[in-house]
Design an enzyme around this catalytic site. Structure first.
Site, PDB file in Angstrom:
ATOM      1  N   SER A 186       0.820  -1.202   0.000  1.00  0.00           N
ATOM      2  CA  SER A 186       0.000   0.000   0.000  1.00  0.00           C
ATOM      3  C   SER A 186       0.859   1.259   0.000  1.00  0.00           C
ATOM      4  O   SER A 186       0.369   2.339  -0.316  1.00  0.00           O
ATOM      5  CB  SER A 186      -0.857   0.055   1.256  1.00  0.00           C
ATOM      6  OG  SER A 186      -1.600  -1.105   1.396  1.00  0.00           O
ATOM      7  N   HIS A 196      -1.100  -2.703  -7.225  1.00  0.00           N
ATOM      8  CA  HIS A 196      -1.820  -2.378  -5.995  1.00  0.00           C
ATOM      9  C   HIS A 196      -3.328  -2.504  -6.203  1.00  0.00           C
ATOM     10  O   HIS A 196      -3.951  -1.669  -6.850  1.00  0.00           O
ATOM     11  CB  HIS A 196      -1.438  -0.945  -5.574  1.00  0.00           C
ATOM     12  CG  HIS A 196      -2.050  -0.529  -4.281  1.00  0.00           C
ATOM     13  ND1 HIS A 196      -2.291   0.782  -3.958  1.00  0.00           N
ATOM     14  CD2 HIS A 196      -2.483  -1.252  -3.219  1.00  0.00           C
ATOM     15  CE1 HIS A 196      -2.841   0.845  -2.772  1.00  0.00           C
ATOM     16  NE2 HIS A 196      -2.977  -0.366  -2.303  1.00  0.00           N
ATOM     17  N   GLU A 227      -3.566   0.068  -9.221  1.00  0.00           N
ATOM     18  CA  GLU A 227      -2.464   1.003  -9.469  1.00  0.00           C
ATOM     19  C   GLU A 227      -1.278   0.163  -9.922  1.00  0.00           C
ATOM     20  O   GLU A 227      -0.886  -0.780  -9.223  1.00  0.00           O
ATOM     21  CB  GLU A 227      -2.070   1.698  -8.163  1.00  0.00           C
ATOM     22  CG  GLU A 227      -2.621   3.090  -7.984  1.00  0.00           C
ATOM     23  CD  GLU A 227      -2.204   3.694  -6.638  1.00  0.00           C
ATOM     24  OE1 GLU A 227      -1.765   4.836  -6.640  1.00  0.00           O
ATOM     25  OE2 GLU A 227      -2.317   3.025  -5.602  1.00  0.00           O
ATOM     26  N   ASN A 259      -3.431   6.159  -2.036  1.00  0.00           N
ATOM     27  CA  ASN A 259      -3.298   6.201  -0.578  1.00  0.00           C
ATOM     28  C   ASN A 259      -2.657   7.493  -0.106  1.00  0.00           C
ATOM     29  O   ASN A 259      -2.951   7.983   0.979  1.00  0.00           O
ATOM     30  CB  ASN A 259      -2.481   5.001  -0.080  1.00  0.00           C
ATOM     31  CG  ASN A 259      -3.332   3.745  -0.057  1.00  0.00           C
ATOM     32  OD1 ASN A 259      -4.563   3.838  -0.077  1.00  0.00           O
ATOM     33  ND2 ASN A 259      -2.702   2.591  -0.032  1.00  0.00           N
TER      34      ASN A 259
HETATM   35  N1  LIG Z   1      -6.076  -4.646   3.591  1.00  0.00           N
HETATM   36  C1  LIG Z   1      -6.182  -3.733   2.678  1.00  0.00           C
HETATM   37  O1  LIG Z   1      -7.161  -2.973   2.629  1.00  0.00           O
HETATM   38  C2  LIG Z   1      -5.107  -3.597   1.630  1.00  0.00           C
HETATM   39  C3  LIG Z   1      -5.403  -2.910   0.444  1.00  0.00           C
HETATM   40  C4  LIG Z   1      -4.423  -2.814  -0.530  1.00  0.00           C
HETATM   41  C5  LIG Z   1      -3.152  -3.343  -0.294  1.00  0.00           C
HETATM   42  N2  LIG Z   1      -2.902  -3.983   0.872  1.00  0.00           N
HETATM   43  C6  LIG Z   1      -1.530  -4.519   1.050  1.00  0.00           C
HETATM   44  O2  LIG Z   1      -1.573  -5.918   0.835  1.00  0.00           O
HETATM   45  C7  LIG Z   1      -0.601  -6.554   1.653  1.00  0.00           C
HETATM   46  C8  LIG Z   1      -1.299  -7.583   2.504  1.00  0.00           C
HETATM   47  O3  LIG Z   1      -2.302  -6.951   3.271  1.00  0.00           O
HETATM   48  P1  LIG Z   1      -3.446  -7.754   4.003  1.00  0.00           P
HETATM   49  O4  LIG Z   1      -4.379  -6.750   4.540  1.00  0.00           O
HETATM   50  O5  LIG Z   1      -3.939  -8.827   3.090  1.00  0.00           O
HETATM   51  O6  LIG Z   1      -2.611  -8.384   5.199  1.00  0.00           O
HETATM   52  P2  LIG Z   1      -2.968  -9.610   6.149  1.00  0.00           P
HETATM   53  O7  LIG Z   1      -2.256  -9.352   7.408  1.00  0.00           O
HETATM   54  O8  LIG Z   1      -4.413  -9.878   6.157  1.00  0.00           O
HETATM   55  O9  LIG Z   1      -2.283 -10.840   5.391  1.00  0.00           O
HETATM   56  C9  LIG Z   1      -0.915 -11.017   5.239  1.00  0.00           C
HETATM   57  C10 LIG Z   1      -0.654 -12.504   5.107  1.00  0.00           C
HETATM   58  O10 LIG Z   1       0.703 -12.675   4.776  1.00  0.00           O
HETATM   59  C11 LIG Z   1       1.140 -13.837   5.424  1.00  0.00           C
HETATM   60  N3  LIG Z   1       2.608 -13.835   5.463  1.00  0.00           N
HETATM   61  C12 LIG Z   1       3.422 -13.163   6.283  1.00  0.00           C
HETATM   62  N4  LIG Z   1       4.711 -13.420   5.971  1.00  0.00           N
HETATM   63  C13 LIG Z   1       4.697 -14.268   4.925  1.00  0.00           C
HETATM   64  C14 LIG Z   1       5.706 -14.905   4.159  1.00  0.00           C
HETATM   65  N5  LIG Z   1       6.990 -14.744   4.423  1.00  0.00           N
HETATM   66  N6  LIG Z   1       5.307 -15.684   3.118  1.00  0.00           N
HETATM   67  C15 LIG Z   1       4.003 -15.876   2.845  1.00  0.00           C
HETATM   68  N7  LIG Z   1       3.011 -15.314   3.571  1.00  0.00           N
HETATM   69  C16 LIG Z   1       3.357 -14.522   4.592  1.00  0.00           C
HETATM   70  C17 LIG Z   1       0.478 -13.787   6.775  1.00  0.00           C
HETATM   71  O11 LIG Z   1       0.439 -15.071   7.372  1.00  0.00           O
HETATM   72  C18 LIG Z   1      -0.900 -13.285   6.394  1.00  0.00           C
HETATM   73  O12 LIG Z   1      -1.785 -14.358   6.135  1.00  0.00           O
HETATM   74  C19 LIG Z   1       0.060  -5.454   2.451  1.00  0.00           C
HETATM   75  O13 LIG Z   1       1.238  -5.064   1.789  1.00  0.00           O
HETATM   76  C20 LIG Z   1      -0.947  -4.339   2.425  1.00  0.00           C
HETATM   77  O14 LIG Z   1      -0.348  -3.084   2.568  1.00  0.00           O
HETATM   78  C21 LIG Z   1      -3.847  -4.146   1.821  1.00  0.00           C
END
Ligand SMILES: NC(=O)c1ccc[n+]([C@@H]2O[C@H](COP(=O)([O-])OP(=O)(O)OC[C@H]3O[C@@H](n4cnc5c(N)ncnc54)[C@H](O)[C@@H]3O)[C@@H](O)[C@H]2O)c1
Length: 716
Positions: A426, A447, A459, A497
């Site tokens: 993000s 993104h 994005e 963002n």
């Molecule tokens: N939640 C949102 O609204 C949103 C929107 C856009 C982008 N993002 C981005 O997406 C990414 C993930 O966000 P999220 O909200 O899904 O997070 P989340 O915490 O729900 O999920 C992250 C997952 O990654 C796993 N993980 C951690 N280390 C790992 C590794 N080494 N190998 C494989 N898996 C691993 C964790 O076990 C977890 O299941 C982040 O970079 C976040 O900034 C999130």
């Protein structure tokens, strides 16, 4: 060259083909309507015709609607009324032909196209995925004007018709059959044969009963009685007002046209339909929505060739985002491997993907087989097995640079040399992430927005070393996944963002200063935001919002760093909807009222201003967005104001009727913006200090669109 041709078979069935010359799509331009007008007279006079099939000569569409360019060009109410009157006249003529008519529909059948099909006696549709029927006019700020508001309720019943007319949503084949919109659903390969057979069967038969939906006795009774009908209209009106906050006049106008026609008969209904269309077509709201439509079309087009075709993909991290991303790949026929370090997360990611498939199957977007097939393409693992085959990996692990770099290195250790690696981060720098890579030219940002299945934007982020081929491939992939890609340059928080965060932060600051959560959220809702700032914070996750604000603060300075209350609630474990503890209370996944315990967490050091007016709430939140957007243009994160506007509309649901953030800014005027910013800067501090480009624009009295040479014809 003619748009129509017909032949008459030996049993008297005329097969009329509409094939607009020189175009891939059929649309009902004024010229086409005039030609059809004359042709219908000719057909009506041919005694050998006993029935008629209306079909499209295009491979992939029936009729996509009226000509949007013509609607965009309407600047006065008379012109709008005239266009509608002409359409009504021609379609009434079609309806009045002295023989049965059958519309054979394959592919999109939209707007005026569906109105034409409604004027036929019968409709037969293909069960192909491409076939979708809709009256999407309200999405362009107008109403159906070729009789659709009168005919649809008479064919599908009132409730089904309102559901389509007031929302503009598409109905797919199976549902079309159920609500009586289609008299028969068949395979596209035999569509014409079936249509001819149906036409033959109907030769000499009286016209069928109008309402053909399969409705329960209760609904039938409710809809047939004028008194109980009032209840349906009132409840529809309440739904529209609740969902639009009174910002969109078109659905209310459509409701009026339907209601009037039911009470006073079709003739009166047609008149009011064209009057209302005449009122709506020249408005700024309609012009804004039409510009948005064009922008969407632009983003769908692929200007570059992708360097590779993606056949197999990997998703790293199966959290909130990973499951949704994997579902998209599966649905579009791309095999996808999902890896997480936590087996529970893999299972819940797959479950999440299946839930989306199930929803789409239940809505009729996918058949049961398509949903099953799509889901079968997804497999889950906790190691890198299978990752050697993938053409692209989408990383969606926790928002932490060290973790992301180590995941990238692990991936490259097993991946083929040509594999592209994109991060769904993000806010973290793609250029920095690529330092960990052996192939920085193959590293980019991709993104997605939350929820992945709903938000249209992706994005695509270009790091310093990302190659143009990688960008083209990822943009093409985003389109293939059904999304709209906007390409931006790397920088803290990229585009969306970065602009969103000052807005969210200011909402928290206003809460600290003595305004309630409901007051702030309601003010932003009435401006047209799809949800209040605090609901959005809970949806995104307060933990993620805090991390993003922190990263932005470090990269861009104090104006964006997390406000004290955001930091406090985050540190006390308020993560939002995901853990049921946020600015709002939750019962399961259901949101209840605001969580009063938040107020006790407001740090003492923040000075209180007491309650401020709705207008100030909106101004403070929005002006900071405009300011940040101006900085993004200054710093070349993106170079076009229209693309910036599109990104915010498709990414965070910035109110479409406003045409976008910068169109809204242009309406306010740079001088007004600068004056307001300066007065807020005096009251609330440096974060409101206008940037150079805005000062310059105020001096020269130029808007963002004008400056970029994109000024469009002003609406009347
Ligand atoms: N939640 C949102 O609204 C949103 C929107 C856009 C982008 N993002 C981005 O997406 C990414 C993930 O966000 P999220 O909200 O899904 O997070 P989340 O915490 O729900 O999920 C992250 C997952 O990654 C796993 N993980 C951690 N280390 C790992 C590794 N080494 N190998 C494989 N898996 C691993 C964790 O076990 C977890 O299941 C982040 O970079 C976040 O900034 C999130």
């Amino acid at each position: 060259m003619s748009a129509f041709n017909y032949r008459i078979d030996k049993e008297g069935v005329a097969i009329l083909t509409f094939d607009l010359p020189g175009d891939k799509i059929n649309k009902l331009t004024t010229q086409v309507m005039e030609e059809l007008d004359r042709l219908l007279d000719e057909l009506a006079g041919k005694r050998e015709i006993k029935a008629l099939v209306f079909r499209s000569g295009k491979e992939s569409n029936f009729i996509v609607g009226a000509d949007i360019a013509e609607i965009k060009g309407i600047t006065d109410r008379e012109a709008g009324e005239r266009l509608s009157r002409k359409g009504q006249h021609v379609l009434n003529k079609l309806e009045a032909l002295p023989f049965a008519t059958v519309a054979a529909i394959h592919g999109p059948c939209m707007g005026g196209g569906l109105e034409l099909a409604l004027a036929c006696t019968y409709r037969i549709v293909s069960n192909d995925r491409k076939t979708a029927l809709a009256l999407p006019e309200v999405r362009l700020g107008i109403i159906p004007g070729f009789g659709g508001t009168q005919r649809l309720p008479r064919i599908t019943g009132l409730a089904n018709a309102l559901d389509m007319i007031l929302t503009g949503k598409s109905v797919f084949a199976q549902k079309a059959g159920k609500i009586g919109l289609a008299d028969e659903v068949t395979f596209k390969e035999i569509l014409l044969d079936r249509a001819i057979a149906l036409a033959k069967k109907k030769i000499g038969e009286p016209r069928p009963a109008t309402i053909r939906a399969k409705r329960s006795l209760f609904i039938r009774l409710l809809e047939s009685n004028p008194l109980t009908r009032t209840v349906i209209f009132r409840s529809a009106q309440n739904t529209v007002l609740r969902e639009t906050h009174g910002n969109y006049p078109a659905p209310l106008a459509a409701l009026k046209a339907v209601r009037y026609g039911m009470a006073h008969g079709s003739e009166a209904g047609y008149t009011i339909e064209s009057n209302l269309l005449g009122n709506l077509a020249p408005t700024e709201i309609s012009k804004n929505l039409i510009s948005l439509f064009y922008l969407q079309e632009l983003l769908k087009k692929d200007p570059h060739r992708p360097s590779i075709i993606i056949r197999a993909a990997g998703v790293l991290g199966a959290g909130v985002m990973g499951g949704g991303i994997a579902q998209l790949f599966g649905e579009k026929g791309i095999d996808v491997r999902v890896k997480d370090i936590n087996p529970g997360a893999v299972a819940s990611g797959l479950r999440e993907a299946w839930q989306i498939f199930r929803k789409r199957r239940d809505k009729g977007v996918l058949t049961a087989i398509q949903a099953r097939d799509g889901f079968d393409r997804i497999s889950g693992v906790t190691d890198y097995s299978g990752f050697g085959k993938v053409d692209v990996a989408v990383e969606a692990v926790v928002e932490n640079m060290n973790v992301k770099k180590s995941v990238l290195r692990d991936f490259e250790a097993v991946a083929k040399d040509s594999a592209i690696y994109v991060s769904n981060t993000s806010s973290l720098s793609i250029t920095d992430l690529a330092l960990a890579s052996k192939h920085p030219e193959l590293v980019a940002g991709m993104h997605f927005f939350n929820p992945v299945e709903k938000m249209q934007l992706v994005e695509v982020i270009r790091g310093k070393k990302t190659s143009p081929e990688t960008i083209a491939t990822i943009a093409a992939l985003a389109r293939r996944l059904g999304k709209l890609p906007v390409i931006v340059n790397d920088g803290p928080g990229f585009l969306v963002n970065r602009i969103l965060m000052p807005y969210l932060n200011e909402a928290v600051t206003m809460l600290e200063q003595g305004n309630t959560i409901e007051r702030i959220d309601n003010a932003l809702l009435s401006f047209g935001m799809p949800m209040g700032a605090f609901i959005l914070l809970d949806e995104i996750g307060i933990d993620l919002a805090y991390k993003v604000a922190d990263i932005l603060g470090q990269g861009l300075g104090d104006r964006i760093k997390p406000s004290p209350l955001l930091e406090t609630v985050y540190k006390e474990g308020y993560y939002g909807k995901k853990n049921g503890k946020g600015f709002y209370l939750y019962e399961g996944r259901k949101r209840r009222g605001p969580d009063r315990s938040v107020y006790a967490r407001i740090p003492q050091r923040t000075g209180s201003t007491g309650e401020i007016g709705h207008e100030e709430i909106v101004e403070r939140a929005l002006l900071l967005m405009i300011m940040e957007a101006a900085l993004c243009l200054e710093e070349n994160i993106i170079d076009r104001p229209d693309l910036l506007d599109g990104a915010l509309i498709f990414g965070i649901g910035f109110p479409p009727f406003r045409g976008g953030l910068l169109r809204y800014a242009d309406k306010l005027g740079a001088k007004t913006i600068v004056d307001k910013l300066e007065s807020y800067a005096e009251k609330y501090g440096e974060r409101f200090k206008p940037p150079l480009s805005l000062l310059e624009m105020a001096k020269t009295d130029r808007g963002f669109y004008e400056k970029a040479g994109l000024e469009r014809l002003k609406a009347a």
